[in-house]
Design an enzyme around this catalytic site. Sequence first.
Site, PDB file in Angstrom:
ATOM      1  N   GLU A 145       4.481  -6.885   1.357  1.00  0.00           N
ATOM      2  CA  GLU A 145       3.452  -7.303  -0.187  1.00  0.00           C
ATOM      3  C   GLU A 145       3.335  -5.422  -0.928  1.00  0.00           C
ATOM      4  O   GLU A 145       1.914  -5.025  -0.803  1.00  0.00           O
ATOM      5  CB  GLU A 145       2.005  -7.459  -0.342  1.00  0.00           C
ATOM      6  CG  GLU A 145       1.993  -9.211   1.222  1.00  0.00           C
ATOM      7  CD  GLU A 145       0.778  -8.804   0.936  1.00  0.00           C
ATOM      8  OE1 GLU A 145       0.239  -7.893   1.030  1.00  0.00           O
ATOM      9  OE2 GLU A 145       0.318 -10.330   1.537  1.00  0.00           O
TER      10      GLU A 145
ATOM     11  N   CYS B 172     -16.953   5.933 -25.030  1.00  0.00           N
ATOM     12  CA  CYS B 172     -18.488   7.403 -24.585  1.00  0.00           C
ATOM     13  C   CYS B 172     -19.206   6.847 -23.592  1.00  0.00           C
ATOM     14  O   CYS B 172     -20.473   6.394 -22.787  1.00  0.00           O
ATOM     15  CB  CYS B 172     -19.579   6.121 -26.158  1.00  0.00           C
ATOM     16  SG  CYS B 172     -19.196   6.012 -27.258  1.00  0.00           S
ATOM     17  N   GLU B 173     -18.431   7.822 -22.822  1.00  0.00           N
ATOM     18  CA  GLU B 173     -18.935   7.353 -21.339  1.00  0.00           C
ATOM     19  C   GLU B 173     -18.463   9.789 -20.497  1.00  0.00           C
ATOM     20  O   GLU B 173     -17.060   9.811 -21.304  1.00  0.00           O
ATOM     21  CB  GLU B 173     -17.906   6.712 -20.355  1.00  0.00           C
ATOM     22  CG  GLU B 173     -18.486   5.252 -20.521  1.00  0.00           C
ATOM     23  CD  GLU B 173     -19.059   5.056 -19.270  1.00  0.00           C
ATOM     24  OE1 GLU B 173     -19.001   4.958 -18.440  1.00  0.00           O
ATOM     25  OE2 GLU B 173     -19.120   3.410 -19.177  1.00  0.00           O
TER      26      GLU B 173
ATOM     27  N   GLY C 137       1.153  -1.335  -0.360  1.00  0.00           N
ATOM     28  CA  GLY C 137       0.439   0.081  -0.304  1.00  0.00           C
ATOM     29  C   GLY C 137       1.129   1.359  -0.460  1.00  0.00           C
ATOM     30  O   GLY C 137      -0.020   2.435  -0.261  1.00  0.00           O
TER      31      GLY C 137
ATOM     32  N   TYR D 197      -1.255  -0.487 -11.833  1.00  0.00           N
ATOM     33  CA  TYR D 197      -2.667  -0.669 -11.894  1.00  0.00           C
ATOM     34  C   TYR D 197      -3.533   0.420 -13.283  1.00  0.00           C
ATOM     35  O   TYR D 197      -4.234   0.708 -13.443  1.00  0.00           O
ATOM     36  CB  TYR D 197      -3.590  -0.113 -10.960  1.00  0.00           C
ATOM     37  CG  TYR D 197      -2.668  -0.648  -9.463  1.00  0.00           C
ATOM     38  CD1 TYR D 197      -3.186  -2.466  -9.230  1.00  0.00           C
ATOM     39  CD2 TYR D 197      -2.226  -0.128  -8.796  1.00  0.00           C
ATOM     40  CE1 TYR D 197      -3.447  -2.565  -7.937  1.00  0.00           C
ATOM     41  CE2 TYR D 197      -1.572  -1.444  -7.307  1.00  0.00           C
ATOM     42  CZ  TYR D 197      -2.534  -2.126  -7.253  1.00  0.00           C
ATOM     43  OH  TYR D 197      -1.474  -2.961  -6.504  1.00  0.00           O
TER      44      TYR D 197
HETATM   45  N1  LLP Z   1      -1.298  -6.671  -0.434  1.00  0.00           N
HETATM   46  C1  LLP Z   1      -2.815  -6.934  -0.668  1.00  0.00           C
HETATM   47  C2  LLP Z   1      -3.742  -7.622   0.454  1.00  0.00           C
HETATM   48  C3  LLP Z   1      -3.395  -5.988  -1.712  1.00  0.00           C
HETATM   49  O1  LLP Z   1      -5.018  -6.020  -1.593  1.00  0.00           O
HETATM   50  C4  LLP Z   1      -2.611  -5.321  -2.130  1.00  0.00           C
HETATM   51  C5  LLP Z   1      -3.613  -4.541  -3.329  1.00  0.00           C
HETATM   52  C6  LLP Z   1      -0.952  -4.986  -1.745  1.00  0.00           C
HETATM   53  C7  LLP Z   1      -0.612  -6.113  -1.043  1.00  0.00           C
HETATM   54  C8  LLP Z   1      -0.563  -4.301  -3.012  1.00  0.00           C
HETATM   55  O2  LLP Z   1      -1.421  -2.705  -2.626  1.00  0.00           O
HETATM   56  P1  LLP Z   1      -0.116  -1.811  -3.666  1.00  0.00           P
HETATM   57  O3  LLP Z   1       1.318  -1.941  -2.524  1.00  0.00           O
HETATM   58  O4  LLP Z   1      -0.098  -1.673  -4.341  1.00  0.00           O
HETATM   59  O5  LLP Z   1      -0.517  -0.708  -3.097  1.00  0.00           O
HETATM   60  N2  LLP Z   1      -6.742  -0.690  -8.301  1.00  0.00           N
HETATM   61  C9  LLP Z   1      -6.136   0.955  -7.243  1.00  0.00           C
HETATM   62  C10 LLP Z   1      -5.302  -0.220  -6.310  1.00  0.00           C
HETATM   63  C11 LLP Z   1      -6.342  -1.371  -5.215  1.00  0.00           C
HETATM   64  C12 LLP Z   1      -5.378  -2.309  -4.043  1.00  0.00           C
HETATM   65  C13 LLP Z   1      -5.805  -3.413  -4.426  1.00  0.00           C
HETATM   66  N3  LLP Z   1      -4.945  -4.276  -2.969  1.00  0.00           N
HETATM   67  C14 LLP Z   1      -5.035   1.781  -7.489  1.00  0.00           C
HETATM   68  O6  LLP Z   1      -5.174   1.789  -8.952  1.00  0.00           O
HETATM   69  O7  LLP Z   1      -5.210   2.795  -6.885  1.00  0.00           O
END
Ligand code: LLP
Length: 421
Positions: A280, A350-351, A240, A379
């Site tokens: 992660e 078209c949105e 995150g 993403y």
């Molecule tokens: N671990 C778990 C359990 C997760 O659900 C996620 C992301 C990560 C790790 C990795 O998170 P990161 O380091 O990439 O923030 N589509 C959205 C982001 C969705 C994240 C979902 N889970 C966006 O474009 O901002």
Amino acid sequence: MNYPYHYKNGRLFCEEVDIAEAAENMETPFYLYSSREIRHSCQIIREAGSPYHFKPFYALKANYNPALLKLIREEGFGADIVSGGELYFARRAGFVPEEIVFAGVGKTEQELRAALKEEIASINIESEAELLLLSRIAANLKQKTAIAIRINPDIDAQTHEYISTGLHSNKFGVDAESAMQLYRMAAADPWLEPEGIHMHIGSQIENGQPYVDAARFLLNFIERLAAEGIRISTVDLGGGIGINYEDPFEKPEKARTFTQHILNDYLAVFKNRSLKLFLEVGRSVVGSAGVLISRVIYTKTTPAKHFTIVDAAMNNLIRPSLYRAHHPIAAVRKETTAPVVTTDVVGPVCETGDFLARERALPALKEGDLIAVGGAGAYGQSLASLYNLRPMVAEYLVDGSSIRKISPALTPEELADRFEW
Ligand code: LLP
């Protein structure tokens, strides 16, 4: 290390590749990634973890292109997966099962079975029902498995509500009291080995405080478990960590400002504890490495607004439409004489929600000009669709002065072949 996207004589480069020149032989839009930037992000994360017993896992959901997966694996990362599909990609990219962790609220029986058979490092359980199912499968296969319980600490990660995951109103994990119950059940189960604890409070987090609060919560919980004789050896800290979506083309020093600070603060809470720490991360590994290159089709002025209509759209990069996310946009060839206009950069879909930027002050662009949309490595393509029967676009990887195609476009013709006519 310098940020790989930079201007030379008004032309945008990725490492040593002149983007406009490379694009002459390519169809737009396309995604472009810098190997150097990915390696650099991996290095920042590894270094922050080096004083600890630490293992980073890459969240495939951010970008599952096999070329990137291999690069990240070579950087010493494991894989964080959330589906059977991601398990398949992780294994094919060469991640060994001992370096794979599996999260997600809705793992199916088939997915749990596959993960068990592969003997991955940890299955992260998110409900009692899942624990019971896994226990049944494990007993059936007569195979022990390491698990973690994902705990939901009810901490506000201060991010967009769609990507906040650590509040009790979110579907993820279980509250502390329920987690305690699940640990007792797991400890009494001959097939389950509750070695770990898992937490992930959200994504695009820009501030270390929620992490520090979450870490303290975890430590406290681990002590409560120890008092009952349940010993945890591994803490999966989730991911995150946000990236800076401010303009990295003009302010390269800002491109990756959060990772180091946040990780230092987060990990420091575990100093002097003999715990293995898993992380992660997705966005902070690949986010700043990618751009979406798109061409201006038309410009148009209405009584209310100015629009720059480009050939990339929400089907390619949905983040602005879905989260109102800000992505920096820059001209691939900077015209220093161009007047600045305030414009909505929109796609052909078209949105009304199909936009890449709204009310953005940019040097006036004209038909045929190329733009680079920054912060698109995470993403972007992984959330792309074929909406409006628009192709999913090709991806390219730069390494020094070389550029190679790492996935072809998925065209409507190829899609059509999957149907009966
Ligand atoms: N671990 C778990 C359990 C997760 O659900 C996620 C992301 C990560 C790790 C990795 O998170 P990161 O380091 O990439 O923030 N589509 C959205 C982001 C969705 C994240 C979902 N889970 C966006 O474009 O901002």
